[in-house]
Design a protein around this motif. Sequence first.
Motif, PDB file in Angstrom:
ATOM      1  N   LEU A 182       0.826  -1.206   0.000  1.00 37.64           N
ATOM      2  CA  LEU A 182       0.000   0.000   0.000  1.00 37.64           C
ATOM      3  C   LEU A 182       0.863   1.260   0.000  1.00 37.64           C
ATOM      4  N   ALA A 183       1.922   1.265   0.814  1.00 37.62           N
ATOM      5  CA  ALA A 183       2.808   2.431   0.848  1.00 37.62           C
ATOM      6  C   ALA A 183       3.483   2.652  -0.498  1.00 37.62           C
ATOM      7  N   HIS A 184       3.859   1.566  -1.146  1.00 35.73           N
ATOM      8  CA  HIS A 184       4.481   1.695  -2.465  1.00 35.73           C
ATOM      9  C   HIS A 184       3.482   2.254  -3.479  1.00 35.73           C
ATOM     10  N   LEU A 185       2.231   1.813  -3.388  1.00 34.52           N
ATOM     11  CA  LEU A 185       1.192   2.342  -4.269  1.00 34.52           C
ATOM     12  C   LEU A 185       1.013   3.847  -4.048  1.00 34.52           C
ATOM     13  N   ILE A 186       0.960   4.261  -2.778  1.00 34.65           N
ATOM     14  CA  ILE A 186       0.784   5.680  -2.468  1.00 34.65           C
ATOM     15  C   ILE A 186       1.964   6.492  -2.989  1.00 34.65           C
ATOM     16  N   GLN A 187       3.161   5.956  -2.862  1.00 34.28           N
ATOM     17  CA  GLN A 187       4.333   6.667  -3.370  1.00 34.28           C
ATOM     18  C   GLN A 187       4.283   6.800  -4.889  1.00 34.28           C
ATOM     19  N   LEU A 216       4.822  10.276   2.845  1.00 32.85           N
ATOM     20  CA  LEU A 216       5.186   9.424   1.713  1.00 32.85           C
ATOM     21  C   LEU A 216       5.395  10.222   0.430  1.00 32.85           C
ATOM     22  N   GLN A 217       5.265  11.549   0.514  1.00 28.95           N
ATOM     23  CA  GLN A 217       5.500  12.396  -0.655  1.00 28.95           C
ATOM     24  C   GLN A 217       6.941  12.852  -0.753  1.00 28.95           C
ATOM     25  N   LYS A 225      15.502   9.121  -3.359  1.00 31.22           N
ATOM     26  CA  LYS A 225      15.769   8.566  -4.690  1.00 31.22           C
ATOM     27  C   LYS A 225      14.432   8.193  -5.307  1.00 31.22           C
ATOM     28  N   ALA A 226      13.705   9.151  -5.770  1.00 26.63           N
ATOM     29  CA  ALA A 226      12.345   8.907  -6.246  1.00 26.63           C
ATOM     30  C   ALA A 226      12.315   7.954  -7.429  1.00 26.63           C
ATOM     31  N   GLY A 278      -1.566  15.078  -6.699  1.00 26.65           N
ATOM     32  CA  GLY A 278      -0.363  14.425  -6.197  1.00 26.65           C
ATOM     33  C   GLY A 278       0.900  15.207  -6.506  1.00 26.65           C
ATOM     34  N   VAL A 279       1.759  15.326  -5.511  1.00 23.68           N
ATOM     35  CA  VAL A 279       3.042  16.027  -5.654  1.00 23.68           C
ATOM     36  C   VAL A 279       4.107  15.194  -4.958  1.00 23.68           C
TER      37      VAL A 279
END
Length: 532
Positions: free
Chosen positions: A266-271, A334-335, A339-340, A484-485
């Motif tokens: 879920l966190a990866h999805l939000i990122q 999480l925004q 290393k995006a 989203g930003v």
Amino acid sequence: MLQNGKSAIRGPFSTLQNLNRVMRPVLFTPIISRRGIIDVSRAARTPVDELMNLMNEVIEPAVRQELGLQSNKIPKDTFQRVEKAILNCKLRATVGEIAAASGLRISETEEALRALAYDSQANLQVSAEGDVVYSFSQDFQTTIRNKSFSLRLRPLVSKIQNGLSLLVRISFGSALFVSILVTFLAILAILSSSSGDSKDDKRNNNRRDIGGSTFINFSDVLFIGRNQRGGRKQEGDLSLPEAIFSFVFGDGDPNENFEEYRWQGLAHLIQRKRGVVTAEEMAPFLDPSPEIVVSMEERGFSTDDAFVLPALIKFEGEPFVDEEGHLLYRFPSLQTTVKAAEYLEKGYEGPFYEDYDGYLSRRPTAVYEKVWNLTSANSGQIFCAKLLGALNIFGVIWLGYLLSDPLVTASLLREGRGFIIALFPALIAYAGTYFAIPSIRNFQIKSRNRLIRDRNKARRQALQVLSRPRDRLSAKLASARKEGVQKEISKEDIVYSTDESSLEKEQSREKLDWDDRLETSKAANTRSSDWG
């Protein structure tokens, strides 16, 4: 806290100190050196002095260091997951990135990161906007373990626990062979001690022959069901004693790490969605009720977002309404990332992730629980386990029938074989629980799997709604992408760092600023004096 710990450590030494006061006048013997000088310090040292010195110089500092280590205050599971996440993030990350990689709460992750950073002397970097980046050295694990004996001992304790677990599994399975052997030996002993008339002797001999035919080579069946090719145990293979334990007690929870994978996904999805998502996007990772899913299928969007509350608490999310009236959820922690591009492209590999088409994916869009199995043993091992269990029950029933005769029990006691009577309750207990426990487990597993299938079905239906969005849901998703930003912190954004070079740089910058202010002040004073 450290002073309290220190006082607690010194408390038990009071007895030794009192003993030392008593022994010192008795054991005091002046020691004269070669130059004729009396060495009073050496003369006054008793065995109790040596023990006290050892405690004060060696044991007490070690205990104080162990108690003062912040990493020891973190739960073991949290410590291991955060440490693994730091390595996965290549030693430099924000709190949000570590929380996403570990699947822990933001507050829990931040507390663990502070402890590990303190104990390993990690570098903290702060951006102009106040975002904190934790930067660890390559040997941060070694640095922490060198300060703690308990942390160095954890791998050994884990190996011992695994070894004991394997020993218990093998011992319980081997106990079945022992039970069968003891039962039929006891039967033969009883039959051999029966009356000596010829008719009974003939019946005794016949039964002895029947009993002898039941003996098997137990060393040959211990590894029934294992892959014999090459003589090496392959992954998933069990020896027969292990298979017997698995048949009776099972193999543990197949979803032991489900929560970790769920929150990581879920966190990866939000990122990937740049910190802003909808309830419909989170539904395949959470536990929406069947009623909510049915409403989503009928209306094409969620009308009750109560199921997203655990995610908001976990990652400190906040709801907001956009200009078009859509209810969206923002996760500020999480925004922010270091290393995006590289980090988000890597993805997480887990056994529970599936994409829209039901295939395993490195970019999870849903998470599913595994159903429970009665045992991981193969069909041949299960057949052997049932056959041996039935043979054991047959032998125990036969032995109980023989022991029900008072003459038999009296004969055993007279011949010094009373231990057979003493062992019989244990044999009954083992034989009874051998099939009773799997029967109860089988009932529980069916009930548990029914609930798991219902939850998985709800997640799959929510994913189908998301994969074929209607107009309103499409507009809601588009608005979330617009809101989203993602903020990437580069090295140029860092204005403060705890490493030495940054401190020197900051000090020189402050000195230059001070010199500029001083020169400005002098110039202002000069102009004031001229006007005066």
